[in-house]
Write an enzyme that holds these catalytic residues in place. Structure first.
Site, PDB file in Angstrom:
ATOM      1  N   HIS A 102       0.827  -1.211   0.000  1.00  0.00           N
ATOM      2  CA  HIS A 102       0.000   0.000   0.000  1.00  0.00           C
ATOM      3  C   HIS A 102       0.863   1.263   0.000  1.00  0.00           C
ATOM      4  O   HIS A 102       0.563   2.226  -0.686  1.00  0.00           O
ATOM      5  CB  HIS A 102      -0.932   0.015   1.227  1.00  0.00           C
ATOM      6  CG  HIS A 102      -2.269  -0.580   0.953  1.00  0.00           C
ATOM      7  ND1 HIS A 102      -2.497  -1.937   1.005  1.00  0.00           N
ATOM      8  CD2 HIS A 102      -3.455  -0.016   0.603  1.00  0.00           C
ATOM      9  CE1 HIS A 102      -3.762  -2.171   0.708  1.00  0.00           C
ATOM     10  NE2 HIS A 102      -4.369  -1.034   0.460  1.00  0.00           N
ATOM     11  N   LYS A 120     -10.285  -7.762   7.636  1.00  0.00           N
ATOM     12  CA  LYS A 120     -11.009  -8.087   8.860  1.00  0.00           C
ATOM     13  C   LYS A 120     -10.731  -7.005   9.885  1.00  0.00           C
ATOM     14  O   LYS A 120      -9.656  -6.411   9.884  1.00  0.00           O
ATOM     15  CB  LYS A 120     -10.601  -9.455   9.395  1.00  0.00           C
ATOM     16  CG  LYS A 120      -9.183  -9.522   9.949  1.00  0.00           C
ATOM     17  CD  LYS A 120      -8.897 -10.882  10.548  1.00  0.00           C
ATOM     18  CE  LYS A 120      -7.455 -11.005  11.017  1.00  0.00           C
ATOM     19  NZ  LYS A 120      -7.213 -10.421  12.348  1.00  0.00           N
TER      20      LYS A 120
END
Lengths: 283, 185
Positions: free
Chosen positions: B39, B104
């Site tokens: 990222h 999650k």
């Protein structure tokens, strides 16, 4: 003096790691099956159903239960009348760990703290293992192993309370830690609580508490009662499986208690995810 | 009442706007994997105005670092990792066309706001169901940053990959809603 071959320890550790990577222990599996029955939220029930299906697939096809195959954590009790023939015990455990993780295609998750460089090519594949040694009477070596994932470790906490905090303070603290954690540690979780000792003794006790079979009772009636009370309080939080809301947030609370200093009440809360991969062998 | 959808990537605003927190979605098509390190690299490229190694438009990013594949398998076990570590990067990804994230655990307000602003969805997959989810991945190919090992960017082809809508395009959050429903005060 009994002698145990270095290679015997290597092979034993290797087998424990390979087995734990793919075969969820029966106590954890049974606890999840019971939680699925009890769970009131349909969303969380479905999550737990997927976890049981996942465990079946992992076992049948020898696929890792989770991509986070953890850091390898050991509690080793070494009898004073045993020696390792052909090397050092620590080296044998590390070698078995490396071979197990590599041979079973488990992930090497150990890295340098700041550069975040993976240590597999320098220190060894998922090395060094985290090993807690203890010396005991006898001529055996008792090895307890668990794969410890990062998500549940990241929410764990410790604090030294004043003695006046008492049991009520511990219940409140455990509830607070689990409430803040929400779905991050992959509930339904097991909660290990270390009480007393010094700061580090409480922390290590909370880790060791996670190695106990889920469903087993604490031999100390006072601690057994406290475990049940904290479990009830945690399950009132409504977090549910993977935090999606539900009644079954924790499968069990395990406490290890130690004598402590007259001035302090150390408490540590260590969390294990639903994939409580732990195993135990005596050589 | 939660609904069930079958969707194929790339996702459009039409796809994402109909979804509500708590819905189940079976995703088919392509997912791109990225964790913290990837990222950072992707967002650095965006900020420098340089081209990305894959097209973000309509893409779904899966936060995962799989186990190594066994010989003959496309991938090893591949369940979601904890998402908050991507919170500082996700709004930039969504602003530049990504329509979904799979992970999650809870997200911060900036990510929830970005979901609403850019018609994007934060999906939750079942953490720790790595064997089950890995089996639904039909192919995996590294498209960038092989040096990151498990954290390299991979292009995954999936079939009926089960996810739950956590944050929808209307600002709802299943983690809050679910917990409020079952909390005993």
């Amino acid at each position: 003096m009994r002698e145990i071959a270095f290679d015997t320890v290597v092979k034993t550790v290797r087998d424990m790691i390979i087995y734990s990577g793919t075969d969820l222990p029966q106590d954890t599996y049974d606890a999840l099956a019971q939680a699925m029955e009890k769970e009131k939220s349909p969303v969380s029930k479905e999550v737990i159903r997927q976890l049981l299906e996942n465990a079946d697939i992992a076992k049948d096809e020898k696929r890792p239960l989770c991509q986070d195959t953890g850091l390898a954590v050991f509690f080793v009790r070494v009898g004073e009348e045993v020696r390792i023939d052909g090397g050092l015990l620590r080296d044998a455990i590390n070698k078995g760990t490396e071979e197990g993780y590599q041979d079973a295609y488990l992930r090497a998750s150990t890295c340098e703290p700041f550069s975040r460089a993976n240590l597999k090519d320098t220190v060894g594949y998922n090395l060094p293992a985290i090993i807690h040694f203890d010396l005991v009477a006898g001529d055996k070596i008792d090895i307890e192993y668990a794969a410890k994932g990062g998500g549940s470790e990241n929410v764990s906490r410790a604090k030294v309370f004043p003695p006046a905090a008492g049991k009520a303070g511990i219940v409140q603290y455990a509830k607070e830690v689990i409430s803040d954690a929400g779905g991050n540690p992959c509930p339904p979780i097991t909660v290990g609580i270390g009480i007393g000792g010094t700061f580090e003794k409480a922390v290590i006790s909370s880790k060791h508490a996670l190695f106990r079979d889920i469903g087993s009772r604490n031999a100390d009636p006072e601690m057994d009662e406290l475990e049940q009370e904290i479990l009830l309080e945690i399950n009132k939080l409504g977090i549910g499986a993977m935090g999606m809301g539900g009644t079954e947030t924790a499968l069990a609370v395990h406490i290890e208690s130690n004598p402590c200093h007259i001035a302090s009440l150390p408490v540590s809360v260590n969390v294990q995810c639903h994939s409580s991969r732990h195993t135990h062998i005596t050589i | 009442m939660a609904k069930t959808y079958n969707l194929t990537t790339p996702l459009s605003s039409e796809d994402t706007r109909q979804l509500e927190s708590g819905d189940t979605v079976y995703l088919s098509g392509v997912l791109f994997t990225a964790r913290d390190a990837a990222h950072k690299k992707l967002v650095d490229l965006i900020e420098a105005g340089e081209p990305l190694p894959f097209d973000l438009e309509g893409s779904v990013i899966y936060f995962v670092g799989p186990t190594p594949p066994k010989p003959g398998d496309p991938i090893g076990s591949a369940g979601p990792t904890t998402s908050y570590r991507m919170d500082s990067y996700s709004p930039t990804m969504l602003k530049n066309g990504s329509k979904g994230m799979i992970g999650k655990g809870k997200r911060n307000q900036e990510v929830k706001d970005a979901c609403a602003q850019y018609d994007s969805i934060y999906f939750g997959a079942t953490g720790g169901a790595g064997a089950l989810l890995g089996k639904l991945i039909k192919s995996a190919e590294i498209v960038a940053y092989p040096e990151l090992g498990p954290e390299a960017v991979r292009r995954l082809e999936v079939e009926n990959f089960p996810v739950t809508v956590i944050n929808d395009t209307k600002g709802n959050d299943l983690y809050q809603m679910g917990r409020e429903q079952y909390e005993v005060k």
